[in-house]
Scaffold this motif. Structure first.
Motif, short mmCIF file in Angstrom:
data_model
loop_
_atom_site.label_atom_id
_atom_site.label_comp_id
_atom_site.label_asym_id
_atom_site.label_seq_id
_atom_site.Cartn_x
_atom_site.Cartn_y
_atom_site.Cartn_z
N PRO A 104 -3.29 10.79 7.68
CA PRO A 104 -2.55 9.72 6.82
C PRO A 104 -3.51 8.38 6.65
CG PRO A 104 -1.12 10.28 8.57
CD PRO A 104 -2.38 10.80 9.00
N GLY A 139 0.83 -1.26 -0.03
CA GLY A 139 0.10 0.02 -0.14
C GLY A 139 0.77 1.42 -0.04
N ASN A 140 -0.10 2.24 -0.09
CA ASN A 140 0.69 3.83 -0.15
C ASN A 140 0.11 4.61 0.87
OD1 ASN A 140 2.51 5.89 -0.82
ND2 ASN A 140 1.40 6.16 -2.90
N SER A 141 0.59 5.50 1.33
CA SER A 141 -0.13 6.40 2.30
C SER A 141 -0.16 7.75 1.66
CB SER A 141 1.13 6.66 3.37
OG SER A 141 0.66 7.61 4.40
N ARG A 173 8.46 3.96 2.22
CA ARG A 173 8.09 3.27 1.41
C ARG A 173 8.83 2.20 0.44
NH1 ARG A 173 3.75 3.94 -3.79
NH2 ARG A 173 3.14 1.71 -3.89
N THR A 224 -4.05 4.96 4.57
CA THR A 224 -3.29 3.75 3.85
C THR A 224 -4.19 3.26 2.62
OG1 THR A 224 -1.90 3.07 5.69
CG2 THR A 224 -2.42 1.44 3.70
N TYR A 225 -3.69 3.10 1.41
CA TYR A 225 -4.63 2.81 0.35
C TYR A 225 -4.09 2.23 -0.88
CZ TYR A 225 -2.36 6.16 -2.94
OH TYR A 225 -1.66 7.05 -3.55
N THR A 226 -4.77 1.66 -1.66
CA THR A 226 -3.96 1.21 -2.92
C THR A 226 -5.09 1.42 -4.15
OG1 THR A 226 -2.91 -0.74 -3.87
CG2 THR A 226 -4.93 -1.32 -3.07
N PRO A 247 0.41 -2.31 4.85
CA PRO A 247 0.56 -0.65 4.95
C PRO A 247 2.02 -0.75 5.13
CG PRO A 247 -0.20 -2.05 7.31
CD PRO A 247 -0.39 -2.80 5.86
N ILE A 248 2.44 0.41 4.73
CA ILE A 248 4.00 0.86 5.01
C ILE A 248 4.36 0.92 6.38
CG2 ILE A 248 5.69 2.60 4.64
CD1 ILE A 248 4.01 3.80 2.48
N SER A 249 5.29 -0.10 6.51
CA SER A 249 5.86 -0.60 8.12
C SER A 249 7.47 -0.51 7.85
CB SER A 249 5.26 -1.85 8.14
OG SER A 249 3.78 -1.98 8.01
#
Length: 249
Positions: free
Chosen positions: A23, A10-12, A91, A25-27, A46-48
């Motif tokens: 913020p 995903g992206n933020s 990311r 989280t999505y795609t 999610p970006i982790s």
């Protein structure tokens, strides 16, 4: 049969008007729809932290790398050019860790646009930071028409996975200002635009199930069933890997 779990990196998004600065989280929905139509179960990762990548990959059956920001040129030993767009170091770091873990755990990968570029960089390849740096540019790679329509042709290696889906030549959409410059040795080019930019590559190692494309199939698939077939083929690769595991192959 249980549907395979497909992790979509995903992206933020932070948009003061849309999210009130929070913020999110999505795609893009097209990736979700493509996996669902292919009988997979999509889940957004999610970006982790990079050290958490192994746990994520262990829990999913296949990894989809989506589009988004520019890849940081610092990852391939270059300083940012004047035409570099926005980047996301967090990311980049997380997705590179996901890639390494997916390969280590032999989980199939489908990479699109930024994902295509980052996958190359993760294995030592380089990018054109902007297509103005490409000396042989003759094709419009940031199309000015609707993005669900193909606008330039690609030539495809017929014996490749992409060739099996699309044949020797096909019409694709195009929305990128970065591109593969030097392809990493782990990959082989299998599709090219008419000005010879690499538009698709696959793994050299037959034990790895990797397909990467520069165009955006998730935007075309409702008009063009072959683009949905790309997602279908991905989920089929995932199912095949799972069957091999269950039989000990």
């Amino acid at each position: 049969m249980k549907k395979p779990l497909i992790g979509i990196a995903g992206n933020s998004l932070i948009d003061l008007n849309v999210t009130n600065g929070l913020p999110v989280t999505y795609t893009p929905q097209g990736f979700v729809d493509g996996i669902v139509a292919a009988e997979g179960a999509p889940i957004v990762l999610p970006i982790s932290l990079p050290e958490e990548a192994a746990d994520y990959i262990e829990r999913i059956d296949g990894l989809l790398l989506a589009g988004g920001q520019d890849v940081s040129p610092l990852l391939y030993g270059e300083e940012p050019s004047l035409k570099l767009g926005a980047t996301s170091p967090t990311r980049d770091a997380f997705e590179m860790a996901l890639i390494k873990e997916a390969v280590a755990q032999h989980k199939p990968i489908l990479a699109v646009c930024r994902g295509f570029q980052l996958l190359n960089v993760a294995y030592g390849g380089t990018l054109y930071q902007d297509l103005s740096h490409y000396p042989d540019l003759t094709v419009q790679h940031i199309q000015q028409t609707y993005f669900d329509l193909g606008t330039h042709t690609i030539d495809i290696e017929p014996d490749s996975r992409l060739g099996t889906i699309f044949g020797k030549t096909y019409l694709v959409n195009s929305y990128h200002h970065q591109a593969v410059k030097e392809l990493a040795r782990a990959f082989k080019p299998v599709a090219w635009s008419k000005d010879l930019l690499i538009e698709g590559f696959e793994a050299v190692d037959s034990k790895q199930s990797i397909v990467a494309v520069q165009w955006h199939p998730e935007l075309m698939m409702k008009r063009d069933s072959k683009m949905q077939d790309l997602f279908n083929e991905f989920v089929e690769r995932v199912n095949s890997k799972e069957q091999d595991k269950s039989t000990g192959a």
